[in-house]
Design a protein around this motif. Structure first.
Motif, PDB file in Angstrom:
ATOM      1  N   LYS A 100     -13.034 -42.915  23.670  1.00 38.48           N
ATOM      2  CA  LYS A 100     -12.336 -43.694  22.644  1.00 38.48           C
ATOM      3  C   LYS A 100     -12.029 -45.120  23.085  1.00 38.48           C
ATOM      4  CE  LYS A 100      -8.633 -40.908  22.630  1.00 38.48           C
ATOM      5  NZ  LYS A 100      -8.728 -40.127  23.887  1.00 38.48           N
ATOM      6  N   TYR A 101     -11.941 -45.349  24.394  1.00 37.54           N
ATOM      7  CA  TYR A 101     -11.582 -46.661  24.896  1.00 37.54           C
ATOM      8  C   TYR A 101     -12.789 -47.579  25.068  1.00 37.54           C
ATOM      9  CZ  TYR A 101      -7.383 -44.045  26.106  1.00 37.54           C
ATOM     10  OH  TYR A 101      -6.267 -43.257  26.049  1.00 37.54           O
ATOM     11  N   LYS A 102     -13.987 -47.053  24.949  1.00 37.33           N
ATOM     12  CA  LYS A 102     -15.177 -47.781  25.375  1.00 37.33           C
ATOM     13  C   LYS A 102     -15.984 -48.344  24.203  1.00 37.33           C
ATOM     14  CE  LYS A 102     -17.374 -45.666  28.781  1.00 37.33           C
ATOM     15  NZ  LYS A 102     -18.065 -44.576  29.516  1.00 37.33           N
ATOM     16  N   ASP A 103     -16.511 -49.545  24.405  1.00 35.96           N
ATOM     17  CA  ASP A 103     -17.435 -50.136  23.435  1.00 35.96           C
ATOM     18  C   ASP A 103     -18.849 -49.632  23.680  1.00 35.96           C
ATOM     19  OD1 ASP A 103     -15.406 -51.615  22.317  1.00 35.96           O
ATOM     20  OD2 ASP A 103     -15.818 -53.396  23.528  1.00 35.96           O
ATOM     21  N   THR A 104     -19.155 -49.355  24.939  1.00 36.06           N
ATOM     22  CA  THR A 104     -20.485 -48.867  25.300  1.00 36.06           C
ATOM     23  C   THR A 104     -20.346 -47.602  26.120  1.00 36.06           C
ATOM     24  OG1 THR A 104     -20.508 -50.323  27.244  1.00 36.06           O
ATOM     25  CG2 THR A 104     -21.591 -51.130  25.246  1.00 36.06           C
ATOM     26  N   THR A 105     -21.409 -46.839  26.177  1.00 35.76           N
ATOM     27  CA  THR A 105     -21.314 -45.527  26.805  1.00 35.76           C
ATOM     28  C   THR A 105     -22.455 -45.291  27.781  1.00 35.76           C
ATOM     29  OG1 THR A 105     -20.946 -43.185  26.315  1.00 35.76           O
ATOM     30  CG2 THR A 105     -22.631 -44.313  25.023  1.00 35.76           C
ATOM     31  N   TYR A 106     -22.415 -44.166  28.434  1.00 36.00           N
ATOM     32  CA  TYR A 106     -23.272 -43.783  29.551  1.00 36.00           C
ATOM     33  C   TYR A 106     -22.941 -44.666  30.752  1.00 36.00           C
ATOM     34  CZ  TYR A 106     -25.619 -41.210  25.868  1.00 36.00           C
ATOM     35  OH  TYR A 106     -25.863 -40.383  24.796  1.00 36.00           O
ATOM     36  N   TYR A 107     -23.360 -44.229  31.924  1.00 36.50           N
ATOM     37  CA  TYR A 107     -22.919 -44.907  33.137  1.00 36.50           C
ATOM     38  C   TYR A 107     -23.364 -46.360  33.206  1.00 36.50           C
ATOM     39  CZ  TYR A 107     -21.187 -40.561  35.144  1.00 36.50           C
ATOM     40  OH  TYR A 107     -20.458 -39.416  35.378  1.00 36.50           O
ATOM     41  N   ASP A 108     -24.511 -46.681  32.599  1.00 37.16           N
ATOM     42  CA  ASP A 108     -24.990 -48.056  32.670  1.00 37.16           C
ATOM     43  C   ASP A 108     -24.480 -48.924  31.524  1.00 37.16           C
ATOM     44  OD1 ASP A 108     -26.451 -46.907  30.650  1.00 37.16           O
ATOM     45  OD2 ASP A 108     -28.418 -47.260  31.552  1.00 37.16           O
TER      46      ASP A 108
END
Length: 447
Positions: free
Chosen positions: A205-213
């Motif tokens: 929920k806090y992230k604009d982008t996802t996955y480790y990279d």
């Protein structure tokens, strides 16, 4: 127009409110879909859950005479956990499934085989499964089912708690054309993903982008559907997209569990000040006015094992972006490094770094202390949890040659010499004094 006529035309506001209240929200629909539905056809027969014990030897509990003992032995062998929701007496990650074309019933794995974990005897949807032995489960199930030994052509996991979801997805998308029809020959994209740790869903929920990279939009619904590429058609994906939008809404509602042990509030307050000065720029601020910067840190700055960041080839990214999946949220064509994650519930997410190479927060903040080879604990019971260093107590083992490590079949052993499992980098805590490090760790317990 009279009041009664307006009531008829517009509808009673009270009746409308009641009907809206009766409708399940997207979060509720998503929770129900994730925990009660199986989206893939059965892979194995229903009997395989008990039949697989024939491979364990004479000490296997009798599944009929001792179902609880059998369930515990099954869970420990494959690293699965009790489901905190109705699941036909199966552990989280296994699901009853029905083939809609034939009516055949059987078992299949689902998202929670990786994203359902436990700590201190309590199971949580969204906690990465740090005990999972995915290749062990698959090999035993296929053998017990009398089928050829499961073979992927790539490393699924060499250590419990790690999984190579990236390479699985890369293989599946390589077998499809941009319109998602099947190819006769795969796209030879040349990507080589390593096994990685499983991140906690409650931080999505806090992230604009996802996955480790950090190269995929965190609002992407379709990227969460790609593991169904083994069987779904384009039309089926389109039909399921609203359901997976609900599932994403549910994932965004999950909250981290609170630290269950006493916290030294004075020490934590001191640690908060140090964290704000030295860590918040990348990992965010917490409390009454939380903020998260969504930074992706360059490889040469973060210094951690680069294999996962470098894994997607340009050809794979281009091919993915040309498909139905990339139409909605294309993968960023530029590789930068690794996303600095939010730290809500960090106490529960050991081991640390993207590849699970660091047993505790104390090891994370003192890179010189990290063991290169260690045995992970046999369960996530609190008797194996280190409340001082925050993470798992491990048995440190002597190093061996990389060749010997690759031949080692004991998947309780983590070895940093294996591909993608290096424990270097993230040296930002090395300059802290022992007392400062202890204070920061105490503060991290509060998140």
């Amino acid at each position: 127009m009279g009041v009664f006529s307006l009531w008829v035309v517009l509808g009673s506001p009270f009746a409308h409110a009641d009907s809206d209240a009766d409708k399940p929200s997207a979060v509720d629909r998503g929770r129900q879909a994730l925990t009660s539905r199986s989206f893939l056809k059965p892979e194995w027969s229903l009997e395989i859950y008990e039949k697989v014990a024939e491979l364990w030897g004479e000490d296997a509990p009798d599944p009929e005479a001792d179902p609880e003992g059998y369930a515990l032995a099954f869970a420990r062998r494959y690293g699965l956990h009790p489901a905190p929701f109705p699941n036909d007496n199966l552990p989280m990650g296994l699901k009853r499934s029905t083939d809609p074309s034939t009516g055949r019933q059987g078992l299949q794995v689902d998202c929670l085989v990786c994203h359902g974990g436990s700590i201190g005897g309590q199971s949580f949807v969204g906690l990465g499964n740090s005990q999972l032995d995915m290749i062990g489960l698959y090999q035993d199930f296929f053998q017990a089912d009398g089928r050829p030994i499961f073979f992927t052509g790539f490393t699924v996991n060499t250590v419990r708690g790690a999984v190579n979801a990236g390479q699985m997805a890369a293989v599946l998308i390589s077998l499809r054309k941009p319109d998602l029809s099947r190819r006769l020959f795969p796209v030879l994209h040349g990507s080589k993903f390593p096994e990685t740790d499983v991140p906690a869903w409650w931080n999505i929920k806090y992230k604009d982008t996802t996955y480790y990279d950090g190269r995929t939009d965190a609002r992407s619904v379709r990227s969460n559907m790609q593991f169904m590429l083994g069987e779904k058609t384009r039309e089926q994906f389109e039909e399921l997209e609203p359901t997976f939008a609900d599932i994403l809404a549910y994932l965004n509602s999950i909250e981290a569990p609170e630290y269950p042990f006493p916290i030294d509030s004075e020490l934590a307050s001191r640690g908060r000040s140090i964290f704000q000065n030295q860590c918040a720029k990348c990992h965010g601020s917490y409390g009454d006015e939380p903020s998260y910067p969504n930074l992706i840190i360059e490889l040469d700055r973060i210094g951690t094992d680069p294999a996962r960041a470098l894994a997607p080839s340009d050809l794979l990214v281009s091919h993915y972006n040309s498909t139905w999946f990339g139409e909605e949220s294309p993968v960023d064509e530029v590789m930068t490094g690794y996303q600095a994650p939010p730290l809500e519930g960090v106490w529960a997410t050991a081991p640390y770094l993207h590849n699970g190479s660091v047993p505790t927060l104390d090891h994370l903040l003192d890179s010189s202390s990290r063991p290169d080879r260690f045995r992970r604990p046999p369960s996530t019971d609190f008797k194996h949890y280190d409340t001082d260093r925050v993470g798992w107590r491990v048995e440190v083992l002597d190093p061996v040659s990389p060749e010997a490590a690759n031949r080692d079949q004991d998947r309780s052993i983590f070895d940093a010499s294996r591909y993608g499992l290096g424990n270097q980098g993230h040296t930002f805590g090395d300059g802290l004094s022992p007392s400062e490090r202890r204070a920061v760790i105490e503060y991290l317990k509060t998140l």
